[in-house]
Design an enzyme around this catalytic site. Structure first.
Site, mmCIF file in Angstrom:
data_model
loop_
_atom_site.group_PDB
_atom_site.id
_atom_site.type_symbol
_atom_site.label_atom_id
_atom_site.label_comp_id
_atom_site.label_asym_id
_atom_site.label_seq_id
_atom_site.Cartn_x
_atom_site.Cartn_y
_atom_site.Cartn_z
ATOM 1 N N THR A 47 1.204 -1.552 0.129
ATOM 2 C CA THR A 47 -0.233 0.102 0.240
ATOM 3 C C THR A 47 0.667 1.305 0.377
ATOM 4 O O THR A 47 2.149 1.190 0.438
ATOM 5 C CB THR A 47 -1.092 0.425 1.625
ATOM 6 N N ASP A 48 0.206 2.367 -0.606
ATOM 7 C CA ASP A 48 1.217 3.737 -0.429
ATOM 8 C C ASP A 48 0.345 4.794 1.033
ATOM 9 O O ASP A 48 -0.613 4.281 1.718
ATOM 10 C CB ASP A 48 0.903 4.746 -1.742
ATOM 11 N N ALA A 49 0.595 5.457 0.912
ATOM 12 C CA ALA A 49 0.099 6.768 1.569
ATOM 13 C C ALA A 49 -0.822 6.762 2.452
ATOM 14 O O ALA A 49 -1.827 7.031 3.097
ATOM 15 C CB ALA A 49 1.527 8.058 1.923
ATOM 16 N N VAL A 68 -4.127 2.691 0.268
ATOM 17 C CA VAL A 68 -4.565 1.567 -0.923
ATOM 18 C C VAL A 68 -3.467 0.968 -1.928
ATOM 19 O O VAL A 68 -1.788 2.049 -1.951
ATOM 20 C CB VAL A 68 -5.499 2.760 -1.994
#
Length: 132
Positions: free
Chosen positions: A12-14, A17
């Site tokens: 996931t990203d910041a 997601v």
């Protein structure tokens, strides 16, 4: 035979997601397992046939986000088999929700020189049988 993939924290990203590039990793894993299902190991093909696959082109559409702990289903659909390349259509689903889909062009090259070469006959035969 779709591949089931769990989304982990590292995917996931910041924003929480799945980072968009990770869908290409999921697609790669699904193609590898699809080949295994057909009875082919990419490492064995490299050593025994002197051939390996490379990705030469990708096109991906992102439709909905996947999130931490989601369980994804990643499909593989051979669309355009050729003598030295193939086009594969892939989708990533969470339940009934289509998250991403893409077309991946795969080329077969010589393991020693990376020049285009024919896909090994045994694999071509297996692909033809699979698509009947």
């Amino acid at each position: 035979n779709p591949l089931t993939v769990r989304v982990y924290w590292e995917d996931t990203d910041a924003g929480g997601v799945v980072f968009y590039a990770n869908y290409l990793k999921y697609f790669e894993r699904a193609r590898t397992e699809w080949l295994r299902h057909l009875g082919f190991s990419q490492e064995a093909m490299r050593h025994e046939d002197g051939a390996m696959f490379i990705v030469s082109q990708t096109s991906v559409r992102y439709l909905a986000p996947a999130r931490l702990d989601d369980l994804l289903r990643v499909s593989v659909d051979l669309r355009a088999p050729g003598r030295a390349s193939m086009v594969i259509f892939q989708q990533a689903w969470r339940g009934d929700t289509l998250l991403a889909e893409g077309e991946i062009r795969i080329g077969c090259v010589g393991a020693a020189d990376f020049k285009p070469t024919r896909i090994p006959k045994a694999l071509v035969d297996a692909l033809q049988t699979e698509n009947l």
